[in-house]
Scaffold this active site. Structure first.
Site, PDB file in Angstrom:
ATOM      1  N   LYS A   1      -5.308   3.601  -4.148  1.00 23.39           N
ATOM      2  CA  LYS A   1      -4.123   3.745  -5.004  1.00 23.39           C
ATOM      3  C   LYS A   1      -4.417   3.355  -6.455  1.00 23.39           C
ATOM      4  O   LYS A   1      -4.053   4.076  -7.378  1.00 23.39           O
ATOM      5  CB  LYS A   1      -2.978   2.836  -4.510  1.00 23.39           C
TER       6      LYS A   1
ATOM      7  N   ARG B   1       6.874  -1.707  -1.277  1.00 20.80           N
ATOM      8  CA  ARG B   1       6.061  -2.038  -0.117  1.00 20.80           C
ATOM      9  C   ARG B   1       6.922  -2.339   1.107  1.00 20.80           C
ATOM     10  O   ARG B   1       6.383  -2.668   2.168  1.00 20.80           O
ATOM     11  CB  ARG B   1       5.189  -3.245  -0.423  1.00 20.80           C
TER      12      ARG B   1
ATOM     13  N   ARG C   1     -15.589  -3.669  -2.164  1.00 19.50           N
ATOM     14  CA  ARG C   1     -14.856  -3.508  -3.420  1.00 19.50           C
ATOM     15  C   ARG C   1     -15.160  -4.649  -4.390  1.00 19.50           C
ATOM     16  O   ARG C   1     -15.233  -5.805  -4.003  1.00 19.50           O
ATOM     17  CB  ARG C   1     -13.352  -3.465  -3.136  1.00 19.50           C
TER      18      ARG C   1
ATOM     19  N   ARG D   1     -12.264  -9.744  -5.042  1.00 19.07           N
ATOM     20  CA  ARG D   1     -10.940 -10.359  -4.957  1.00 19.07           C
ATOM     21  C   ARG D   1     -10.898 -11.312  -3.763  1.00 19.07           C
ATOM     22  O   ARG D   1     -11.423 -11.001  -2.704  1.00 19.07           O
ATOM     23  CB  ARG D   1      -9.864  -9.275  -4.780  1.00 19.07           C
TER      24      ARG D   1
ATOM     25  N   ARG E   1      -3.593  -8.107   5.761  1.00 17.67           N
ATOM     26  CA  ARG E   1      -3.028  -7.137   4.815  1.00 17.67           C
ATOM     27  C   ARG E   1      -2.811  -5.779   5.501  1.00 17.67           C
ATOM     28  O   ARG E   1      -1.813  -5.102   5.249  1.00 17.67           O
ATOM     29  CB  ARG E   1      -3.938  -6.983   3.600  1.00 17.67           C
TER      30      ARG E   1
HETATM   31  P1  AMP Z   1      -2.553  -4.960  -4.370  1.00 18.41           P
HETATM   32  O1  AMP Z   1      -3.378  -5.198  -5.584  1.00 18.41           O
HETATM   33  O2  AMP Z   1      -1.564  -3.857  -4.536  1.00 18.41           O
HETATM   34  O3  AMP Z   1      -3.380  -4.820  -3.113  1.00 18.41           O
HETATM   35  O4  AMP Z   1      -1.671  -6.283  -4.162  1.00 18.41           O
HETATM   36  C1  AMP Z   1      -2.278  -7.527  -3.918  1.00 18.41           C
HETATM   37  C2  AMP Z   1      -1.280  -8.493  -3.308  1.00 18.41           C
HETATM   38  O5  AMP Z   1      -0.172  -8.682  -4.209  1.00 18.41           O
HETATM   39  C3  AMP Z   1      -0.633  -8.019  -2.017  1.00 18.41           C
HETATM   40  O6  AMP Z   1      -1.426  -8.310  -0.873  1.00 18.41           O
HETATM   41  C4  AMP Z   1       0.672  -8.808  -2.030  1.00 18.41           C
HETATM   42  O7  AMP Z   1       0.458 -10.162  -1.674  1.00 18.41           O
HETATM   43  C5  AMP Z   1       1.036  -8.775  -3.498  1.00 18.41           C
HETATM   44  N1  AMP Z   1       1.864  -7.591  -3.827  1.00 18.41           N
HETATM   45  C6  AMP Z   1       1.536  -6.532  -4.618  1.00 18.41           C
HETATM   46  N2  AMP Z   1       2.550  -5.656  -4.701  1.00 18.41           N
HETATM   47  C7  AMP Z   1       3.550  -6.174  -3.932  1.00 18.41           C
HETATM   48  C8  AMP Z   1       4.851  -5.738  -3.580  1.00 18.41           C
HETATM   49  N3  AMP Z   1       5.354  -4.565  -4.015  1.00 18.41           N
HETATM   50  N4  AMP Z   1       5.594  -6.541  -2.766  1.00 18.41           N
HETATM   51  C9  AMP Z   1       5.143  -7.712  -2.314  1.00 18.41           C
HETATM   52  N5  AMP Z   1       3.907  -8.172  -2.584  1.00 18.41           N
HETATM   53  C10 AMP Z   1       3.110  -7.414  -3.383  1.00 18.41           C
END
Ligand code: AMP
Length: 223
Positions: free
Chosen positions: A15, A88, A127, A160, A171
């Protein structure tokens, strides 16, 4: 072309990489709640402090903290955007609808980037991310020009914390339980397109663009 877009997909589906390219090439705002939350954590803001423990554990951050960081970036001037990592869950999808309706900027397309779970685990393990600009790489599939260094801003790449295997399992479970139902939700509203994300970056981007342009051409014929 459809210019108000949500990208759906599991962690590691691509994404962020696809949203970044699409935004840069098509002139859309790139709104990544993951990037916004990581910046809030780094800056030590109240939202960042509320988010950190949840992110480290691979769980969703409470909706209010996410709404706070996202909606301060989304206003009537944000007429063209790609949302990456939001919504989400169903409550976030409902809140997004409410906010966009108030701004008279309804969503035009939702694209699900589809990658099998077994591939996601390998992608997340390899990654590496730039702590400066957030750009993602993969040690084998998408390496930077100079090992360990961001092509764009020259910072040292990092893994990360939440890409560690024990967090990745959580996740993926959270994705299937809370986020995947959004695929059917947006399909029932006629907004959903799907692309096969298990290919190289440019092939996926071509399909993504075709989804957004194809739908726009259809709308044009009706007008
Ligand atoms: P990402 O970079 O999109 O994988 O997001 C990393 C982490 O941020 C996720 O595992 C969640 O803990 C948090 N996060 C990101 N976007 C959201 C969202 N829309 N709702 C809740 N937690 C989020």
């Amino acid at each position: 072309m459809k210019r108000r877009v949500v990208l759906l997909g599991a962690p590691g589906a691509g994404k962020g990489t696809q949203a970044r390219l699409l935004a840069a090439r098509q002139g859309l705002a790139h709104l990544s709640t993951g990037d916004l939350l990581r910046a809030a954590v780094a800056a030590g803001t109240p939202a960042g402090r509320a988010a950190k423990g949840h992110m480290d554990a691979g769980r969703l951050v409470p909706d209010d903290a996410v709404f706070g960081v996202l909606f301060e970036r989304l206003d009537a001037r944000t007429t063209a955007f790609v949302l990456d990592g939001f919504p989400r869950n169903m409550a976030q999808a409902a809140e997004l609808d409410r906010r966009l309706a108030a701004l008279r900027l309804p969503l035009e397309a939702v694209v699900d980037i589809d990658v099998p779970d077994a591939r996601l685990v390998a992608r997340l393990a390899g990654r590496r991310a730039c702590p400066g600009c957030g750009r993602n790489y993969h040690v084998e599939a998408l390496p930077p020009r100079k090992a360990g260094t961001c092509d764009d801003c020259g910072r040292a790449l990092q893994q990360r914390d939440d890409d560690r295997p024990e967090v990745v399992t959580e996740r993926l479970a959270v994705y299937h339980r809370q986020t995947e139902p959004l695929v059917a939700h947006y399909a029932s509203r006629g907004l959903l397109a799907r692309v096969n994300g298990d290919r190289d970056v440019e092939a996926v981007q071509r399909d993504l663009l075709a989804c957004l342009q194809g739908a726009a051409a259809g709308a044009g014929r009706q007008a």
